[in-house]
Design a protein around this motif. Structure first.
Motif, PDB file in Angstrom:
ATOM      1  N   MET A   1       0.838  -1.195   0.000  1.00  0.00           N
ATOM      2  CA  MET A   1       0.000   0.000   0.000  1.00  0.00           C
ATOM      3  C   MET A   1       0.876   1.249   0.000  1.00  0.00           C
ATOM      4  O   MET A   1       1.746   1.411   0.847  1.00  0.00           O
ATOM      5  N   GLN A   2       0.661   2.116  -0.968  1.00  0.00           N
ATOM      6  CA  GLN A   2       1.420   3.355  -1.053  1.00  0.00           C
ATOM      7  C   GLN A   2       0.890   4.370  -0.044  1.00  0.00           C
ATOM      8  O   GLN A   2      -0.258   4.305   0.376  1.00  0.00           O
ATOM      9  N   VAL A   3       1.764   5.321   0.316  1.00  0.00           N
ATOM     10  CA  VAL A   3       1.443   6.283   1.371  1.00  0.00           C
ATOM     11  C   VAL A   3       1.768   7.697   0.887  1.00  0.00           C
ATOM     12  O   VAL A   3       2.841   7.934   0.318  1.00  0.00           O
ATOM     13  N   ALA A   4       0.852   8.629   1.119  1.00  0.00           N
ATOM     14  CA  ALA A   4       1.054  10.030   0.733  1.00  0.00           C
ATOM     15  C   ALA A   4       0.905  10.942   1.933  1.00  0.00           C
ATOM     16  O   ALA A   4      -0.073  10.842   2.682  1.00  0.00           O
ATOM     17  N   ILE A   5       1.864  11.834   2.097  1.00  0.00           N
ATOM     18  CA  ILE A   5       1.763  12.924   3.063  1.00  0.00           C
ATOM     19  C   ILE A   5       1.227  14.139   2.323  1.00  0.00           C
ATOM     20  O   ILE A   5       1.755  14.527   1.272  1.00  0.00           O
ATOM     21  N   ILE A   6       0.179  14.754   2.864  1.00  0.00           N
ATOM     22  CA  ILE A   6      -0.423  15.936   2.239  1.00  0.00           C
ATOM     23  C   ILE A   6      -0.505  17.039   3.283  1.00  0.00           C
ATOM     24  O   ILE A   6      -1.206  16.901   4.289  1.00  0.00           O
ATOM     25  N   THR A   7       0.181  18.146   3.053  1.00  0.00           N
ATOM     26  CA  THR A   7       0.072  19.275   3.972  1.00  0.00           C
ATOM     27  C   THR A   7      -1.090  20.174   3.532  1.00  0.00           C
ATOM     28  O   THR A   7      -1.479  20.185   2.367  1.00  0.00           O
ATOM     29  N   GLY A   8      -1.630  20.908   4.492  1.00  0.00           N
ATOM     30  CA  GLY A   8      -2.793  21.732   4.188  1.00  0.00           C
ATOM     31  C   GLY A   8      -3.988  20.877   3.811  1.00  0.00           C
ATOM     32  O   GLY A   8      -4.809  21.259   2.970  1.00  0.00           O
ATOM     33  N   ALA A   9      -4.119  19.712   4.471  1.00  0.00           N
ATOM     34  CA  ALA A   9      -5.150  18.737   4.084  1.00  0.00           C
ATOM     35  C   ALA A   9      -6.518  19.028   4.677  1.00  0.00           C
ATOM     36  O   ALA A   9      -7.481  18.334   4.361  1.00  0.00           O
TER      37      ALA A   9
END
Length: 254
Positions: A1-9
């Protein structure tokens, strides 16, 4: 499973991006300052504790990047995508910008993405990507840009460095540069004739951009179809920055 960090989410483009990537099967680490907004994101993603983690943190704080990366690694064991989206608006021209304002803009929109990318890259494997949300103000000159333009322009240059330095490792870096996007902050300015003239009347497409437009572009860069795109700025503005368009109404105005 890929993982994404998103700022201002917690809202706008970041919120829409989290939804889009989640629908692609990617686990989300949503970052924001407002805990209540992050709770709304969690609810929108079905309160899925197996694929969603959020953290309320000031990304400009000294321990901000470390806190974010630690959470991602402890919860999911990997980081595949970093979307540096957090930002602030309402800049002033150069001659009206004091040092405190300059430091605040640079801190959130250049220094924080720099430090977060630096901490994320050691955890990235081939096929990973960093996507920095910049602005048309990083592509063309804009009135009242000031510290905002400086921050976004610096972020664009940082993206080029990352693409060059780490591309051989299979780590890509690109910018998505939105034009005026119909977020809550922008909708409040639609009563300003000058704002409408500058943005709506000069866009050769019959609507403003939506957060979904930007999120879809980011999602493409995180997909197999975007795998060979590196070191680019994709402008999503309906043609505003690349044409000399003026609406018939504006042309006829006296």
């Amino acid at each position: 499973m890929q993982v994404a960090i998103i700022t201002g989410a917690g809202g706008g483009i970041g919120f829409a991006t989290a939804q889009k990537l989640y629908d692609m099967g990617i686990a989300i680490v949503g970052v924001g300052r407002d805990r209540e907004k992050l709770k709304k994101l969690e609810a929108a993603l079905g309160n899925d504790t197996e694929r969603v983690a959020t953290v309320s943190v000031d990304i400009a704080a000294e321990d901000g990047p470390q806190t974010i990366v630690k959470l991602a690694v402890e919860r999911f064991g990997r980081i595949d995508y970093l979307i540096n989206n957090a930002g602030i608006g309402s800049p002033k021209p150069l001659h009206e910008t004091d040092d405190e304002t300059l430091d605040r803009f640079l801190g959130i929109m250049l220094r924080a993405p720099f430090r977060l990318a630096r901490d994320v890259i050691p955890h990235m494997k081939p096929g990973s990507a960093i996507i920095n949300v910049t602005s048309t103000f990083a592509v063309v000159g804009g009135r009242r840009g000031g510290a905002y333009s400086a921050s976004k322009g610096g972020l664009q240059s940082l993206t080029l460095h990352i693409a060059c330095e780490y591309g051989a490792q299979g780590i890509r870096a690109n910018c998505v540069a939105p034009g005026v996007t119909a977020t809550d902050m922008v909708r409040e300015r639609m009563n300003d004739p000058g704002f409408v003239r500058m943005n709506v009347d000069m866009t050769p497409y019959p609507r403003l951009g939506e957060a979904e437009d930007i999120a879809s572009t980011i999602a493409f860069l995180c997909s197999k179809g975007g795998e060979y795109i590196n070191g680019q700025t994709i402008v999503v503005d309906g043609g505003w920055s690349s044409t000399k368009y003026l609406s018939p109404e504006a042309m006829a105005a006296k």
